[in-house]
Write an enzyme that holds these catalytic residues in place. Structure first.
Site, PDB file in Angstrom:
ATOM      1  N   ARG A  66      11.437  -1.895  10.499  1.00  0.00           N
ATOM      2  CA  ARG A  66      10.346  -1.646  11.442  1.00  0.00           C
ATOM      3  C   ARG A  66      10.324  -2.689  12.550  1.00  0.00           C
ATOM      4  O   ARG A  66      10.362  -3.875  12.265  1.00  0.00           O
ATOM      5  CB  ARG A  66       9.012  -1.634  10.693  1.00  0.00           C
ATOM      6  CG  ARG A  66       8.738  -0.302  10.028  1.00  0.00           C
ATOM      7  CD  ARG A  66       7.567  -0.351   9.118  1.00  0.00           C
ATOM      8  NE  ARG A  66       6.411  -1.034   9.684  1.00  0.00           N
ATOM      9  CZ  ARG A  66       5.245  -1.103   9.093  1.00  0.00           C
ATOM     10  NH1 ARG A  66       5.068  -0.510   7.933  1.00  0.00           N
ATOM     11  NH2 ARG A  66       4.245  -1.735   9.642  1.00  0.00           N
TER      12      ARG A  66
ATOM     13  N   LYS B  52       0.838  -1.211   0.000  1.00  0.00           N
ATOM     14  CA  LYS B  52       0.000   0.000   0.000  1.00  0.00           C
ATOM     15  C   LYS B  52       0.872   1.260   0.000  1.00  0.00           C
ATOM     16  O   LYS B  52       0.599   2.205  -0.721  1.00  0.00           O
ATOM     17  CB  LYS B  52      -0.927   0.011   1.228  1.00  0.00           C
ATOM     18  CG  LYS B  52      -1.874  -1.183   1.299  1.00  0.00           C
ATOM     19  CD  LYS B  52      -2.869  -1.060   2.455  1.00  0.00           C
ATOM     20  CE  LYS B  52      -2.227  -1.090   3.817  1.00  0.00           C
ATOM     21  NZ  LYS B  52      -1.672  -2.404   4.207  1.00  0.00           N
TER      22      LYS B  52
ATOM     23  N   ARG C  41      -9.374   0.576   8.977  1.00  0.00           N
ATOM     24  CA  ARG C  41      -8.958  -0.808   9.154  1.00  0.00           C
ATOM     25  C   ARG C  41     -10.024  -1.595   9.904  1.00  0.00           C
ATOM     26  O   ARG C  41      -9.847  -2.793  10.127  1.00  0.00           O
ATOM     27  CB  ARG C  41      -7.678  -0.838   9.964  1.00  0.00           C
ATOM     28  CG  ARG C  41      -6.433  -1.246   9.187  1.00  0.00           C
ATOM     29  CD  ARG C  41      -5.346  -1.383  10.211  1.00  0.00           C
ATOM     30  NE  ARG C  41      -4.077  -1.872   9.806  1.00  0.00           N
ATOM     31  CZ  ARG C  41      -3.163  -1.233   9.111  1.00  0.00           C
ATOM     32  NH1 ARG C  41      -3.397  -0.064   8.609  1.00  0.00           N
ATOM     33  NH2 ARG C  41      -1.987  -1.760   8.899  1.00  0.00           N
TER      34      ARG C  41
ATOM     35  N   ARG D  72      -0.432  -9.287  12.892  1.00  0.00           N
ATOM     36  CA  ARG D  72      -1.027  -8.288  11.991  1.00  0.00           C
ATOM     37  C   ARG D  72      -1.837  -8.960  10.883  1.00  0.00           C
ATOM     38  O   ARG D  72      -2.916  -8.484  10.509  1.00  0.00           O
ATOM     39  CB  ARG D  72       0.076  -7.393  11.397  1.00  0.00           C
ATOM     40  CG  ARG D  72       0.508  -6.329  12.385  1.00  0.00           C
ATOM     41  CD  ARG D  72       1.931  -5.882  12.143  1.00  0.00           C
ATOM     42  NE  ARG D  72       2.109  -5.255  10.851  1.00  0.00           N
ATOM     43  CZ  ARG D  72       3.278  -5.224  10.199  1.00  0.00           C
ATOM     44  NH1 ARG D  72       4.335  -5.792  10.703  1.00  0.00           N
ATOM     45  NH2 ARG D  72       3.351  -4.610   9.047  1.00  0.00           N
TER      46      ARG D  72
ATOM     47  N   ARG E 171      11.970  -5.459   4.239  1.00  0.00           N
ATOM     48  CA  ARG E 171      11.452  -4.095   4.160  1.00  0.00           C
ATOM     49  C   ARG E 171      12.174  -3.145   5.119  1.00  0.00           C
ATOM     50  O   ARG E 171      12.375  -3.462   6.280  1.00  0.00           O
ATOM     51  CB  ARG E 171       9.957  -4.117   4.484  1.00  0.00           C
ATOM     52  CG  ARG E 171       9.340  -2.745   4.598  1.00  0.00           C
ATOM     53  CD  ARG E 171       7.884  -2.796   4.389  1.00  0.00           C
ATOM     54  NE  ARG E 171       7.140  -3.291   5.523  1.00  0.00           N
ATOM     55  CZ  ARG E 171       5.812  -3.300   5.577  1.00  0.00           C
ATOM     56  NH1 ARG E 171       5.114  -2.850   4.558  1.00  0.00           N
ATOM     57  NH2 ARG E 171       5.193  -3.762   6.638  1.00  0.00           N
TER      58      ARG E 171
HETATM   59  P1  ADP Z   1       1.083  -2.489   7.576  1.00  0.00           P
HETATM   60  O1  ADP Z   1       0.062  -2.112   6.537  1.00  0.00           O
HETATM   61  O2  ADP Z   1       2.314  -3.081   6.998  1.00  0.00           O
HETATM   62  O3  ADP Z   1       0.535  -3.289   8.734  1.00  0.00           O
HETATM   63  P2  ADP Z   1       1.028   0.215   8.663  1.00  0.00           P
HETATM   64  O4  ADP Z   1       2.193   1.121   8.584  1.00  0.00           O
HETATM   65  O5  ADP Z   1      -0.186   0.534   7.886  1.00  0.00           O
HETATM   66  O6  ADP Z   1       1.609  -1.208   8.299  1.00  0.00           O
HETATM   67  O7  ADP Z   1       0.583   0.065  10.199  1.00  0.00           O
HETATM   68  C1  ADP Z   1       1.510  -0.213  11.230  1.00  0.00           C
HETATM   69  C2  ADP Z   1       0.788  -0.344  12.568  1.00  0.00           C
HETATM   70  O8  ADP Z   1       0.144   0.889  12.910  1.00  0.00           O
HETATM   71  C3  ADP Z   1      -0.319  -1.378  12.611  1.00  0.00           C
HETATM   72  O9  ADP Z   1       0.177  -2.680  12.880  1.00  0.00           O
HETATM   73  C4  ADP Z   1      -1.180  -0.850  13.779  1.00  0.00           C
HETATM   74  O10 ADP Z   1      -0.564  -1.118  15.020  1.00  0.00           O
HETATM   75  C5  ADP Z   1      -1.119   0.649  13.545  1.00  0.00           C
HETATM   76  N1  ADP Z   1      -2.207   1.151  12.662  1.00  0.00           N
HETATM   77  C6  ADP Z   1      -2.056   1.687  11.411  1.00  0.00           C
HETATM   78  N2  ADP Z   1      -3.252   2.061  10.892  1.00  0.00           N
HETATM   79  C7  ADP Z   1      -4.177   1.734  11.824  1.00  0.00           C
HETATM   80  C8  ADP Z   1      -5.592   1.856  11.876  1.00  0.00           C
HETATM   81  N3  ADP Z   1      -6.291   2.362  10.850  1.00  0.00           N
HETATM   82  N4  ADP Z   1      -6.227   1.414  12.986  1.00  0.00           N
HETATM   83  C9  ADP Z   1      -5.548   0.897  14.042  1.00  0.00           C
HETATM   84  N5  ADP Z   1      -4.206   0.748  14.057  1.00  0.00           N
HETATM   85  C10 ADP Z   1      -3.512   1.170  12.967  1.00  0.00           C
END
Ligand code: ADP
Length: 231
Positions: free
Chosen positions: A175, A29, A103, A186, A142
């Site tokens: 990360r 994404k 999400r 996740r 990554r």
């Molecule tokens: P990825 O898509 O690889 O999981 P992101 O950078 O989108 O990574 O998200 C990293 C972390 O940030 C998630 O594992 C969660 O802990 C938090 N996070 C991100 N977006 C949300 C969201 N919309 N709602 C709740 N937690 C979120």
């Protein structure tokens, strides 16, 4: 060759782009969002980047989010909804796309309500469909530049100088939540609470899926989809 059209960011119908990019963690994404930003000059907001920035700055929201993010758990709906509301408020009528938000169904409903009160609605939702074995292999490789959110992959798009961001030369980080244990959590969470969003948006008729095993295979399809929306 795909042409960059940064200056041409007016949609064909004159309605500002309100777009979401959905997909499992590691589906690309962030990579697709930054390419869309470069090619079409669209502001891309990543909820993960917003959280990581708040954590790095030690804000109140960052301190509240830190534990969940490092464990690979979702932060509370209230916390992320407030952060995204603030980000969107500053964008007024600019075109934008969101990556990583919503999400959960609760977040999707909060976003709908936010848009409705501004007399707007979502007009593009994209799902990146990438096989899970490909994703698992990918996250080990990554690296990110936290201040900008730029993402690198050691095989597909390595930094020009090892361990350094191409633009600023600053160090890249692996990360902390890209370890096998957090990542499994996740992915599990994605299936349980995020995947139902596909049905939620399917009903609106604005969901389009793009499938592929690499971001380079998916991007041309996405570029054509975007191209059809801009003058
Ligand atoms: P990825 O898509 O690889 O999981 P992101 O950078 O989108 O990574 O998200 C990293 C972390 O940030 C998630 O594992 C969660 O802990 C938090 N996070 C991100 N977006 C949300 C969201 N919309 N709602 C709740 N937690 C979120």
């Amino acid at each position: 060759m795909l042409m960059a059209r940064q200056l041409r960011s007016r949609t064909r119908n004159g309605v500002p782009l309100r777009m979401l990019i959905l997909g499992a963690p590691g589906a690309g994404k962030g990579t697709q969002s930054s390419r869309i930003r470069q090619h079409f000059g669209i502001t891309a907001i990543s909820s993960g980047d917003v959280l990581r920035r708040n954590i790095a700055l030690g804000t109140e929201a960052g301190m509240l989010a830190q534990r969940a993010v490092s464990r690979g758990e979702l932060v509370s709906d209230g916390l992320i909804v407030d952060l995204i509301r603030n980000e969107l408020a500053s964008l007024a009528l600019n075109n934008w796309l969101l990556d990583g938000f919503p999400r959960t169904i609760t977040q999707a409903q909060a976003l709908d309500a936010m848009l409705k009160s501004a007399g707007q609605s979502l007009n593009a939702v994209v799902n990146l469909a990438v096989p899970e074995d490909v994703i698992l292999q990918r996250i080990v490789e990554r690296y990110v530049h936290v201040p900008s959110g730029r993402v690198y992959n050691l095989s597909y798009n390595p930094p020009k100088v090892s361990g350094r961001d191409d633009v600023t030369g600053e160090p890249l980080e692996h990360r902390p939540d890209d370890n096998p244990e957090s990542f499994r959590r996740r992915l599990q969470q994605y299936h349980q609470v995020t995947e139902p969003l596909l049905d939620y948006y399917k009903r609106t008729g604005i969901l389009t899926a793009f499938a592929g095993t690499t971001s380079d295979i998916i991007f041309p399809q996405l570029h054509a989809y975007m191209d059809a929306r801009f003058d």
